[in-house]
Design a protein around this motif. Structure first.
Motif, PDB file in Angstrom:
ATOM      1  N   ALA A  54      -0.318  17.791  -6.830  1.00  0.00           N
ATOM      2  CA  ALA A  54      -0.242  18.506  -5.692  1.00  0.00           C
ATOM      3  C   ALA A  54      -0.662  18.419  -4.422  1.00  0.00           C
ATOM      4  O   ALA A  54      -0.528  18.708  -3.332  1.00  0.00           O
ATOM      5  CB  ALA A  54      -0.169  20.048  -5.858  1.00  0.00           C
ATOM      6  N   ILE A  55      -1.853  17.576  -4.293  1.00  0.00           N
ATOM      7  CA  ILE A  55      -2.938  17.212  -3.139  1.00  0.00           C
ATOM      8  C   ILE A  55      -2.504  15.894  -2.777  1.00  0.00           C
ATOM      9  O   ILE A  55      -2.920  15.559  -1.577  1.00  0.00           O
ATOM     10  CB  ILE A  55      -4.249  17.478  -3.280  1.00  0.00           C
ATOM     11  CG1 ILE A  55      -4.808  16.547  -4.409  1.00  0.00           C
ATOM     12  CG2 ILE A  55      -4.633  19.044  -3.753  1.00  0.00           C
ATOM     13  CD1 ILE A  55      -6.115  16.515  -4.665  1.00  0.00           C
ATOM     14  N   GLU A  56      -1.643  15.185  -3.155  1.00  0.00           N
ATOM     15  CA  GLU A  56      -1.250  13.687  -2.828  1.00  0.00           C
ATOM     16  C   GLU A  56      -0.602  13.774  -1.465  1.00  0.00           C
ATOM     17  O   GLU A  56       0.011  14.670  -1.154  1.00  0.00           O
ATOM     18  CB  GLU A  56      -0.486  12.777  -3.585  1.00  0.00           C
ATOM     19  CG  GLU A  56      -1.162  12.309  -4.901  1.00  0.00           C
ATOM     20  CD  GLU A  56      -0.191  11.587  -5.822  1.00  0.00           C
ATOM     21  OE1 GLU A  56       0.762  11.952  -6.216  1.00  0.00           O
ATOM     22  OE2 GLU A  56      -0.825  10.626  -6.185  1.00  0.00           O
ATOM     23  N   GLY A  57      -0.847  12.810  -0.555  1.00  0.00           N
ATOM     24  CA  GLY A  57      -0.321  12.558   0.744  1.00  0.00           C
ATOM     25  C   GLY A  57      -1.318  12.067   1.740  1.00  0.00           C
ATOM     26  O   GLY A  57      -2.308  11.789   1.477  1.00  0.00           O
ATOM     27  N   ASP A  58      -0.674  12.101   2.940  1.00  0.00           N
ATOM     28  CA  ASP A  58      -1.612  11.455   4.109  1.00  0.00           C
ATOM     29  C   ASP A  58      -1.715  12.812   5.044  1.00  0.00           C
ATOM     30  O   ASP A  58      -0.975  13.631   5.178  1.00  0.00           O
ATOM     31  CB  ASP A  58      -0.277  10.580   4.937  1.00  0.00           C
ATOM     32  CG  ASP A  58      -0.153   9.342   4.224  1.00  0.00           C
ATOM     33  OD1 ASP A  58      -1.270   8.870   3.497  1.00  0.00           O
ATOM     34  OD2 ASP A  58       0.858   8.772   4.755  1.00  0.00           O
ATOM     35  N   TYR A  59      -2.954  12.737   5.254  1.00  0.00           N
ATOM     36  CA  TYR A  59      -3.753  13.948   5.937  1.00  0.00           C
ATOM     37  C   TYR A  59      -4.057  13.636   7.271  1.00  0.00           C
ATOM     38  O   TYR A  59      -4.949  12.406   7.348  1.00  0.00           O
ATOM     39  CB  TYR A  59      -4.822  14.287   5.286  1.00  0.00           C
ATOM     40  CG  TYR A  59      -4.498  15.098   4.014  1.00  0.00           C
ATOM     41  CD1 TYR A  59      -4.567  16.544   3.748  1.00  0.00           C
ATOM     42  CD2 TYR A  59      -4.111  14.339   2.784  1.00  0.00           C
ATOM     43  CE1 TYR A  59      -4.239  17.345   2.593  1.00  0.00           C
ATOM     44  CE2 TYR A  59      -3.736  15.000   1.616  1.00  0.00           C
ATOM     45  CZ  TYR A  59      -3.902  16.529   1.654  1.00  0.00           C
ATOM     46  OH  TYR A  59      -3.501  17.107   0.386  1.00  0.00           O
ATOM     47  N   ASN A  60      -3.549  14.199   8.503  1.00  0.00           N
ATOM     48  CA  ASN A  60      -4.061  13.860   9.833  1.00  0.00           C
ATOM     49  C   ASN A  60      -5.226  14.574  10.231  1.00  0.00           C
ATOM     50  O   ASN A  60      -5.369  15.846   9.782  1.00  0.00           O
ATOM     51  CB  ASN A  60      -2.893  14.251  10.859  1.00  0.00           C
ATOM     52  CG  ASN A  60      -2.117  12.931  11.113  1.00  0.00           C
ATOM     53  OD1 ASN A  60      -2.306  11.743  10.835  1.00  0.00           O
ATOM     54  ND2 ASN A  60      -0.803  13.457  11.625  1.00  0.00           N
ATOM     55  N   LEU A  61      -6.194  13.918  10.885  1.00  0.00           N
ATOM     56  CA  LEU A  61      -7.424  14.588  11.336  1.00  0.00           C
ATOM     57  C   LEU A  61      -7.156  15.618  12.597  1.00  0.00           C
ATOM     58  O   LEU A  61      -6.147  15.345  13.225  1.00  0.00           O
ATOM     59  CB  LEU A  61      -8.377  13.487  11.917  1.00  0.00           C
ATOM     60  CG  LEU A  61      -9.630  13.861  12.583  1.00  0.00           C
ATOM     61  CD1 LEU A  61     -10.477  14.516  11.623  1.00  0.00           C
ATOM     62  CD2 LEU A  61     -10.202  12.750  13.313  1.00  0.00           C
TER      63      LEU A  61
END
Length: 119
Positions: A54-61
């Protein structure tokens, strides 16, 4: 759990605040890619029926979000795009020792249940 720096390099938190020495010219990535690989025999419950976390992905600052050390990141793509927000940030206690601080994943960035007094 794996992480990979992505996106443009931006000024680090330390550099923004004017720290000297090695921090003066330090940078960080504007995006983090978070991946998860299930280990055979691990039954921790972090993976759904599709074998995705559930936490996978790309995260923007989010540089001015109020999280400690400008650490806030918001997921912009990933497995659970349709299941709401997911954030990654440094969780620091007011009276905790620095070695007890940790990065956490959460569906919200606000501190629920924390009462703040203003003077």
């Amino acid at each position: 759990l794996g992480g990979e720096g992505k996106g443009a390099k931006v000024e680090s938190w330390e550099s923004t605040w004017g720290f000297r020495g090695d921090f003066e010219t330090s940078h960080r990535h504007s995006m983090l890619g978070i991946s998860f690989e299930e280990v055979e025999g691990d039954e921790s419950g972090g993976v759904d029926d599709d074998g995705k976390c559930a936490i996978e992905g790309d995260y923007n600052l989010i540089p001015r979000c109020g999280a400690p050390c400008g650490s806030g990141h918001r997921r912009v793509s990933g497995k659970s795009d349709d299941k709401g927000d997911m954030f990654l940030f440094l969780q620091s206690g007011r009276t905790a020792e620095p070695q007890d601080d940790a990065f956490v994943f959460s569906p919200a960035m606000n501190r629920r249940g924390v009462r703040r007094r203003f003077v």
